[in-house]
Scaffold this active site. Structure first.
Site, mmCIF file in Angstrom:
data_model
loop_
_atom_site.group_PDB
_atom_site.id
_atom_site.type_symbol
_atom_site.label_atom_id
_atom_site.label_comp_id
_atom_site.label_asym_id
_atom_site.label_seq_id
_atom_site.Cartn_x
_atom_site.Cartn_y
_atom_site.Cartn_z
ATOM 1 C CB VAL A 1 11.550 -1.139 -8.180
ATOM 2 C CG1 VAL A 1 11.550 -0.876 -6.683
ATOM 3 C CG2 VAL A 1 11.195 -2.593 -8.475
ATOM 4 C CG HIS B 1 9.563 5.233 -5.142
ATOM 5 N ND1 HIS B 1 8.285 4.907 -5.545
ATOM 6 C CD2 HIS B 1 10.157 5.848 -6.204
ATOM 7 C CE1 HIS B 1 8.104 5.315 -6.795
ATOM 8 N NE2 HIS B 1 9.216 5.893 -7.208
ATOM 9 C CB CYS B 2 8.201 -0.316 -4.469
ATOM 10 S SG CYS B 2 8.175 -0.743 -2.709
ATOM 11 C CE1 TYR B 3 0.438 2.969 -5.340
ATOM 12 C CE2 TYR B 3 -0.320 1.617 -3.499
ATOM 13 C CZ TYR B 3 -0.553 2.605 -4.432
ATOM 14 O OH TYR B 3 -1.763 3.255 -4.462
ATOM 15 C CB SER C 1 11.861 0.228 -2.774
ATOM 16 O OG SER C 1 10.918 0.191 -1.716
#
Length: 348
Positions: A53, A107-109, A115
């Site tokens: 995401v 996960h995201c950044y 996330s």
């Protein structure tokens, strides 16, 4: 910060920091972009599903990995971004993976906000758990999780709807209208993926008509059902807000007030805690201008009398002091409240 010769920034120009991940539940990991692009760790941890995401998808080297199923949701870490409508889909993705013995990385950044929001929503639904308890459970495993305020409000609304998407929930209706308004602000028209917000014309014949309707005062044409009304409290300033009602409480008082006519006494209206000075309603199929204009008038589809107006962006200031945006509203003096059922379609 490094630049290409074209002066265009790429994802490689930014640093998500060292690989960071935590196992929230057996085989369910929450991490950052660096972890999601660490091929050696993915193999070592035997990750078979990755839920991303973020504003950008994973690089090709990850997309080409054998035996790894990817799911990508394009969302930035901004409070007005919509994650709520993805909660059910991502829950099913995680559940499907775990039930088949897979290992999942969400996960995201940075692995902090977006996330974490999806993991919290998953925990809430799986364990019938309140937002606060699910947040603490995830935080115990990954201490620096922190959904932004907009995502927190969405998680609380999700709890209020009993961990499902209820299209009849008034707060969810307001939430979706806000999301649509943000897109109208950018595109100047209503995007196709928001067309379901436009409800059917209440003036058309139906098998099960609602007992309470609002009619054009001049020609008596039905222009709204009671269920189309979006109630508001005096001096309410929020575009949409979370109702702090417990999940198993009775419906809020204002739901019972939708049938109250304009002639209701001041005491009745005060008791109801709802303003009747302006009728804010959902977008309806008899409003042809709303899909390709930012604002305009609402005229009766039969006699063309002006009944109200709409504004996707600026909204409307009610005489009670409440600011509603976006706003689709009927002026009470232009319509009559009625409980006489007439638009019945007979069936054989």
């Amino acid at each position: 910060m490094a630049h290409q010769e074209t002066n265009d920034l790429t994802r490689e120009d930014f640093d998500a920091g060292p690989s960071s991940y935590n196992e929230i539940e057996p085989n369910l990991y929450l991490g950052n972009l660096t972890a999601a692009t660490d091929v050696e760790w993915l193999k070592q941890a035997q990750i078979t599903y990755i839920l991303t995401v973020d504003s950008c998808p994973l690089p090709r080297k990850i997309q080409c990995l054998p035996d790894v199923t990817l799911k990508y949701i394009q969302v930035t870490d901004m409070p007005r971004e919509d994650l709520l409508t993805y909660f059910e889909d991502t829950y099913q993705f995680i559940l499907y993976a775990l039930e088949r013995g897979g290992k999942v990385l969400v996960h995201c950044y940075f692995g902090v906000s977006r996330s974490a929001t999806l993991i919290i929503a998953y925990m809430m639904k799986k364990y019938n758990m309140s937002f606060s308890k699910a947040f603490e459970a995830v935080k115990q495993k990954r201490r620096f999780v922190g959904p932004n305020p907009g995502f927190i409000a969405q998680l609380k609304l999700y709890e209020h709807m009993d961990f499902s998407i209820n299209n009849n929930n008034i707060q969810f209706k307001l939430y979706r209208l806000q999301v649509a308004a943000d897109n109208v602000r950018k595109a100047k028209i209503l995007p196709q993926n928001h067309m379901d917000l436009i409800r059917s014309d209440p003036g058309l014949a139906t098998v099960r008509p609602e007992p309470t309707v609002y009619r054009c005062k001049k020609c008596r044409r039905i222009v709204a059902n009671a269920s189309n009304i979006l109630p508001h409290a005096p001096k309410e300033q929020q575009i949409w807000r979370h109702v702090s009602t417990k999940r198993h409480d009775k419906p809020p008082k204002q739901i019972k007030c939708l049938q109250m006519p304009e002639s209701a006494t001041q005491e009745e209206q005060k008791t109801a805690e709802i303003c009747m000075k302006t009728y804010f309603i959902e977008p309806l199929a008899w409003m042809p201008e709303i899909t390709h204009n930012v604002e305009g008038k609402l005229n009766c589809p039969k006699c063309n009398s002006k009944l109200g107006a709409f504004s996707w962006i600026s909204g409307c200031q009610c005489p009670c002091g409440s600011k509603i945006a976006p706003a689709f509203y009927l002026v009470p003096s232009k319509v009559d409240w009625s409980n006489v059922v007439q638009n019945v379609q007979s069936t054989i």
